[in-house]
Scaffold this motif. Structure first.
Motif, mmCIF file in Angstrom:
data_model
loop_
_atom_site.group_PDB
_atom_site.id
_atom_site.type_symbol
_atom_site.label_atom_id
_atom_site.label_comp_id
_atom_site.label_asym_id
_atom_site.label_seq_id
_atom_site.Cartn_x
_atom_site.Cartn_y
_atom_site.Cartn_z
ATOM 1 N N HIS A 128 -13.154 17.034 10.951
ATOM 2 C CA HIS A 128 -12.292 16.847 12.112
ATOM 3 C C HIS A 128 -13.117 17.056 13.386
ATOM 4 O O HIS A 128 -13.913 17.982 13.468
ATOM 5 N N ARG A 171 -0.310 21.086 16.862
ATOM 6 C CA ARG A 171 -0.078 21.905 15.677
ATOM 7 C C ARG A 171 -0.951 21.385 14.546
ATOM 8 O O ARG A 171 -1.788 20.519 14.758
ATOM 9 N N ASN A 172 -0.775 21.942 13.405
ATOM 10 C CA ASN A 172 -1.531 21.644 12.180
ATOM 11 C C ASN A 172 -3.033 21.548 12.462
ATOM 12 O O ASN A 172 -3.534 22.252 13.328
ATOM 13 N N MET A 173 -3.744 20.696 11.761
ATOM 14 C CA MET A 173 -5.205 20.647 11.972
ATOM 15 C C MET A 173 -5.568 20.048 13.327
ATOM 16 O O MET A 173 -6.723 20.071 13.723
ATOM 17 N N SER A 175 -4.464 21.296 16.029
ATOM 18 C CA SER A 175 -4.381 22.390 16.999
ATOM 19 C C SER A 175 -5.686 22.470 17.761
ATOM 20 O O SER A 175 -6.766 22.376 17.181
#
Lengths: 776, 157, 442
Positions: A128, A171-173, A175
């Motif tokens: 990511h 939110r989630n990955m 963030s």
């Protein structure tokens, strides 16, 4: 107390302790990232998972309360498996760029991945990527893919600096840590987030790529930048200061320092340093050797003193000079038959001189601020003048301390204030008198003499009531109160208030060594800092002072300096104006290149050594003054070391200076008459407050580094017939400057806020004097 | 920044919470702000934050966390299609494909005329009525078979 | 959509769709009689909680925690505000019962909350409504207005000394807010990130005050329990599994919808009530308690009764009572891919194992579904889910792990086929045929 066993080590811990607390007590290290003892518990990184007997799942040590008889295993198979699992998750999206990461070598993630990380990644998916952010000149957020979302920086903003500038969006990955709309981070404490970041996501922008951590020598020092005397680690490479970090001292600065303390070092390595003594001959500046320069100074001062008397010479020192420097300066001048020595350049009212019961100080220990039930701060730009004291008050206010502020602007202190009273500078004494009167009324005590005409108000009563309740209370006089034309009255009123309420009275302190100045006998027996310029002298010795920035009324100072036959300018930095009025320029060492002592506002004696070799021919000022004493053939200048000077002043091994006492003798209350006309309110902006900060490019690029404007209440703007945004001519005495007018309702009616300590306002006069503003 | 009507709605939301807990109204106020503006421009988020006395960053955290807030402009009609498993079993996937084809856009896209935006949604709590659409966060449309989808698009003028 | 069927229905009995949700209809059905009885007879808090305990009502939100016991955790002597919060953030895939309760019987929820507030000495309450059901939120606000006007909530209710203010708060698209502490954070105007426990809401809840959170259906059951008596309610179901419960049946049945049946009713009966399998296809698998519950193969679920204990024995959880029925046209890899996407998408991003792990799992399942699977992937998935489950702040980590674990466990061969052949065991042209989207395929 609760009993707990961690890895077989037994301990007793207080109720409410967490497993992490207990582990630290018994000396067991539990890996962690998000946990920080000064921040709230987030329990989000999950690195501190440990096995707890009878618990089916591993539990986070940072957030698990100890129960009596609990047994914890931090290295059991279950615990280590959990920790390794977390480490793997932390690394899957973390770039493996340690060799080019600024945090390399001092990275908690790097260190721990050695202990807990796998040799080879099982993660074969795409990593990511998080886009970089620009949040200003101090913090670099160039590689946000490195962020592990521990939220320490976010919690720091919410909890310590009092302003939530960074947050975790999305939110989630997805963030990610960011500011609102890509705004800059402007808190005066922002640099601490760099220290808090356990990885290389938030790094120091000025330091970036200038050195690897293992190349740096770490040396202890003490901050010269404000009255707290924050403990520092100065990191040095080839005698260049590369970085300044806080050295933890719970009693003094906890684990924080202000940005001014962190980034001012840029000035030290700049080409603005003075590196050669210089003498003006026939209007031309000539570099020379120290013996030539000091001969010149010695003869010059001696000649004037002999011809015109000791009263014709004067010395003014910076209150951030060391104890040794201040003491030796006084001693040299005494030797020359002059008592015209002072270290309080911004002060205007010296009515308390010769009437003080002892050395003025904070009135209590810094660490005692948290125990206060109530505090009243009088006359202060609190956050900017005293970032770390403000921080302590902020934390206290969140618990139970009722913090009130009586000052000249209603700038947001980011403290939950109990009461806030904003008045024009000329009204400060009246308003404090109202609090005194309220206290007397609430207590049913006799009203102190001189308060007959004072009118109490709801707020004064509210403040007085807060000071009458609880065990520990304090009244603090800030820099504005010290610099005010009503300083003595404010001091006396504070003492009255203290007497009535039982509150401690103290001073916040204008600079690093004001207590040292008092204790070191650098006080005038002749002309004080005001008199020495108002009644011009023949010769001046300026120690670490840039009058256009550091003196309360630069206009007056300039006129005096220009007419003098001899001006000695001793400084670490070049100064354009000094080239004109000075006759000798002496390059002296900044705090990093000299040994010395600062006595902080609580009276704590903090000695330090130089961390780097003096630059060029610059020399520690205490040595310069010692040699000057020798050249002048004065007695008692045979010091071998700065410690010898210190011990002569304070006695051997003093941890705190003696005779700390804020009492006054023989001062009666006599409130000043009302002032007619527009008044100036001059703050000393945090990043213009001292010679180093002024010369730090990074600090100058911050929001606190912008040039002053004329800030005026909307109503006053209308009365003056001025428009916000327009250029205005601002005049004081025979000086004037052109500034932009800005509407600011934090400024009381009938006042103009024009900062001091800046080149654009150096032509002006008194900090809180009358001022005129007209359309330019 | 906001109309009198929206400000009145803000006040009504704030009144639901203890006086020292105005921040509690941030979700509702952001929703009302979005209803007025069509989406949530940063200035609107900041204005809501100022109205409630909270840091703009805290309001932004909220706006970016909950997925019904639109931080970018959307079409006049934002159609959210639930494609989660229970819906998909009863046609959620197919309905999504059908409407994408009809509008000629994919999820997260807006038609060139600015009329429609399509979003893929998560469980809307109406799995028994699948396929399910929500129009502009407000109106739920159930049993969205081809003829119902045609009708809906027809009605969205 | 109204209730499609019931056996000994209680909560939804006598309701007529959209027409009978108003206060007058509820009162005509005997509504608010229990609140009135309690206040008029000045029943003690212990009496009310005792009755609820007797009913063995278990939390209807998914965890199945005994309600009476939960209520007894609230500190009785706390001096400041205490809160009652209703969780109508119904976003667990497959669940849609609370929406119907709120649509057709909102006053039952209000009365239940008022009674709960009385029993626990709470003065304020909030009902957190799923943001996606805006029309229902508005209806609930209207119902609140009615109840307030009639004096059933507000100050000095029905002339008694008891006061209770109740408000609605809407979500705006976050599954995680169904987790009770995330829900509290959300009411406080923050991101819905779950809190670490302890402390539990009963001691540190909304605004740091003691708080009890129950599901909509739980609160709605309260007036009925008090009316019929706890024991009678218990007897509707079976021991340890009191009362009737709403089941939301979705997927490949002829009549998806809500069914109120006594706990302990055989699954086969429920399936029959739903009109059996759509198109007469063969049952392949059922997720019996919302998407977070482990999937059960047809043969296992067919032997179960619909109650907490039986489903648990069968290797899954009754959860929220959301029954997702899948026929033989379902590709289990694709089904899991969609669920894994959901958990990754809805992870709040706060704690490491969930934020990183759910994304990792989704990426791997997505790869397998798209023909890029590797033989070691299934072991990798099992290892990764093992590092998530039980390591996170809230239960979303477990919820994301269970489907992956159970899908692989029960349908491993299908996954292996996918990896080996880079395509699905269920032929593409048959897949999702049971969806009924194009009527022809039904």
């Amino acid at each position: 107390m609760l009993e707990i066993e961690i890895d077989g080590k037994k301990a007793q811990v207080p109720d409410g302790s967490t497993v992490m607390d207990a582990a630290q007590q018994v000396g067991v290290y539990i890996p962690h990232f998000c946990y920080h003892k000064k921040l709230s518990i987030a329990a989000n990184c999950r690195m501190c998972l440990v096995q707890v007997e009878k618990a089916p799942k591993p539990l986070p040590a940072c957030a698990t309360p100890v129960t009596n008889g609990m047994k914890v295993f931090t290295h059991s198979e279950l615990a280590v498996k959990a920790q390794k699992g977390v480490m793997e998750f932390l690394l899957i999206n973390h770039p493996l760029d340690c060799p080019i990461c600024d945090q390399g070598g001092e990275c908690q993630l790097q260190d721990m991945s050695v202990g807990y990380g796998p040799m080879k990644s099982r993660y074969t998916e795409e990593k990511h990527v998080v886009f970089h952010k620009n949040v200003g000149p101090l913090i670099s957020m160039e590689e946000m893919s490195r962020c592990i979302h521990c939220t320490r920086c976010v919690r720091f903003g919410q909890e310590i600096s009092g302003i939530m500038e960074l947050g975790m969006a999305n939110r989630n990955m997805h963030s990610e840590i960011t500011t609102f709309l890509g705004r800059t981070v402007d808190s005066e404490l922002s640099g601490n987030m760099i220290d808090l970041c356990p990885v290389g996501a938030l790094t120091s922008k000025p330091f970036r790529y200038t050195a690897r951590s293992w190349e740096l020598q770490r040396r202890k020092s003490v901050s010269p930048h404000d009255s707290v005397g924050a403990n520092l680690v100065v990191q040095v490479k080839h005698d260049n200061v590369m970085r300044v970090l806080p050295r933890e001292n719970e009693e003094v600065n906890e684990c924080w320092i202000s940005d001014k303390e962190r980034f001012s070092y840029q000035a030290l390595n700049s080409d603005q340093r003075l590196t050669k003594p210089m003498v003006k001959q026939g209007g031309e500046w000539k570099e020379c050797d120290w013996n030539v320069a000091l001969d010149y100074v010695a003869h010059g001062l001696k000649d004037v003193a002999r011809t015109h008397g000791g009263d014709a010479i004067a010395a003014l020192a910076n209150p951030a000079s060391t104890l040794e420097e201040l003491y030796l300066l006084g001693k040299v001048f005494k030797g020359l038959g002059s008592g015209n020595v002072d270290f309080r350049p911004r002060q205007l009212d010296f009515g308390s001189d010769f009437k003080r019961a002892g050395t003025p100080w904070l009135g209590l220990k810094l660490a005692e601020i948290k125990d206060l039930d109530a505090a009243l701060v009088v006359g202060s730009f609190l956050r900017k003048d005293h970032p770390l004291i403000a921080q302590r008050l902020r934390q206290a206010a969140k618990k139970y301390t009722k913090v009130s502020l009586l000052s000249v602007t209603s700038d947001d202190q980011l403290i939950q204030l109990h009461a806030n009273l904003t008045v024009a500078p000329s009204q400060l004494a009246q308003s404090l008198a109202a609090v005194v009167k309220s206290a007397a009324e609430l207590k049913g005590a006799a009203m102190p003499a001189g308060l007959e005409g004072v009118v109490v108000c709801e707020t004064s009563t509210k403040i007085a009531r807060s000071l009458l309740e609880g065990e520990k209370r304090a009244v603090f006089l800030g820099n504005v109160a010290t610099q005010s034309a009503q300083a003595t009255q404010l001091h006396a009123l504070a003492l009255e208030l203290g007497k009535l309420t039982g509150a401690t009275v103290g001073f916040l302190g204008e600079a690093a060594n004001v207590v040292g100045g008092h204790a070191g006998w650098a006080l005038p027996s002749g002309a004080n800092a005001r008199q020495m310029f108002e009644q011009p002298r023949k010769a001046y010795f300026l120690l670490g002072i840039e009058p256009e920035f550091d003196y309360g009324n630069p206009q007056v100072a300039f006129e005096a300096l220009k007419q003098a036959s001899l001006v000695v300018f001793a400084s670490a930095f070049k100064n354009e104006l000094a080239l004109d009025y000075a006759d000798v320029i002496l390059p002296i060492a900044p705090y990093t290149e000299t040994a010395g002592t600062f006595v902080n506002i609580e009276g704590r004696v903090q000695s330090f050594n130089g961390v780097a070799k003096a630059r060029g021919d610059a020399r520690p000022a205490w040595k310069v003054l010692r040699v000057l004493g020798n050249v002048l053939a004065l007695d008692g200048f045979a010091y071998e070391s700065s410690e010898a000077v210190r011990d002569e002043v304070l006695g051997k091994g003093a941890e705190f200076v003696g005779n700390l006492d804020n009492g006054l003798n023989g001062v009666s209350i006599s409130l000043p008459a009302a002032v007619e006309g527009l008044q100036r309110i001059a703050d000393v902006p945090i990043h213009f407050a001292d010679a180093m900060a002024r010369r730090s490019p990074a600090l100058q690029q911050t929001a606190d580094g912008v040039a002053p404007t004329a800030r005026i209440n909307e109503h006053t703007l209308v009365q003056l017939g001025l428009a916000a945004g327009a250029q205005v001519r601002v005049k004081q005495g025979n000086g004037e400057t052109i500034l932009v007018a800005k509407a600011d309702n934090n400024v009381p009616l009938g006042c103009v806020r024009v900062a001091a300590a800046h080149v654009t306002t150096a032509a002006l006069g008194e900090m809180f004097g009358l001022i005129s503003v007209e359309r330019a | 920044m906001f109309s009198a009507e929206t400000l009145q709605k803000f006040a009504r939301e704030v009144a639901k919470y203890p006086v020292d807990q105005k921040q509690s109204a941030v979700m509702a106020c952001l929703a009302h702000a979005q209803e007025e503006k069509g989406w949530l421009p940063p200035e609107a988020i900041e204005a809501v934050a100022v109205y409630l006395g909270m840091p703009p960053m805290a309001a932004y955290e909220v706006a970016s966390f909950y997925n019904m807030y639109d931080l970018k402009p959307v079409g006049k009609y934002k159609i959210t299609v639930c494609t989660n498993l229970p819906c998909a079993l009863s046609g959620g996937y197919h309905a999504g494909e059908y409407v994408q084809k009809k509008l000629g856009i994919g999820y997260g896209e807006t038609t060139p005329d600015g009329k429609f935006t399509l979003k893929e949604g998560e469980c809307m709590g109406a799995c028994g009525d699948a396929p399910v659409f929500i129009v502009n966060n407000r109106s739920m449309c159930s049993h969205m078979h081809p003829e119902q989808i045609d009708k809906l698009l027809e009605e969205c003028k | 959509m109204a209730m499609l069927g019931s056996i000994n229905g209680v909560l939804m009995e006598g309701l007529d769709g959209d027409k009978t949700w108003r206060l007058q209809d509820y009162v005509a059905r005997g509504g608010y009689s229990q609140l009135r009885r309690i206040l008029e007879n000045k029943l003690s808090q212990e009496d009310v909680i005792g009755e609820v305990k007797k009913s063995v009502l278990r939390g209807r939100g998914g965890a199945g925690f005994p309600t009476g016991l939960k209520w007894s955790f609230m500190p009785r002597s706390f001096p400041g505000d205490k809160y009652i919060v209703c969780n109508t953030d119904e976003g667990e895939p497959g669940t849609f019962k609370d929406r119907d309760i709120m649509a057709y019987n909102p006053h039952a929820v209000i009365e239940g909350m008022a009674i709960a507030a009385y029993a626990m000495g709470a003065t304020r309450g909030y009902n957190y409504v799923h943001g996606e059901i805006w029309e229902i939120y508005q209806r609930f606000e209207a119902a609140l207005d009615e109840a307030r006007a009639a004096g059933f909530i507000g100050q000095k209710i029905l002339g008694s000394e008891f006061s209770f203010e109740l408000f609605a708060h809407h979500g705006y698209g976050a599954y995680i807010c169904g987790e009770e502490t995330a829900l509290l954070e959300s009411i406080e105007g923050k991101k819905g990130q779950p809190r670490f426990k302890p402390p539990f809401p009963a001691s540190f809840g909304l605004y740091g005050k003691p708080t009890t959170i129950n599901n909509t259906e739980t609160f709605a059951s309260i007036p009925f329990i008090l009316k019929m008596g706890g024991e009678e309610f218990l007897n509707l179901g079976k021991p340890n599994n009191g009362g009737t419960k709403l089941f939301s049946v979705s997927g490949h049945v002829n009549r998806p919808g809500n069914y109120e049946i006594p706990l302990g009713t055989p699954f086969a009966t429920l399936l029959e009530m739903c009109g059996g399998m759509r198109g007469g296809r063969k049952l392949k698998a059922v997720i019996p308690g919302g998407s977070s519950a482990p999937v059960m193969p047809a043969n296992v679920i067919m032997d179960c009764t619909m109650d907490y204990d039986s489903i648990s024995k069968g290797g899954s959880m009754l959860g929220s009572g959301a029954v997702i029925v899948m026929d033989e046209t379902v590709c289990m890899v694709k089904a899991l891919e969609r669920l894994s996407f959901f958990y990754h998408e809805e992870s709040c991003g706060q704690c490491t194992p969930c934020r990183e792990g759910t994304a990792w799992m989704y990426k791997v399942v997505h790869r397998i579904e798209n023909g890029l699977g590797k033989p070691e992937d299934l072991d990798l998935l099992n290892s990764v889910l093992g590092n998530i489950a039980g390591r996170t702040i809230c239960a979303l980590g477990d919820a994301a792990a269970f489907p992956v674990q159970s899908f692989i466990k029960h349908f491993r061969s299908e996954f292996e086929y996918h990896i080996e052949n880079k395509t699905c065991l269920v032929p593409k042209d048959v897949q999702w045929a049971g969806s009924g989207f194009h009527k022809a395929s039904v």
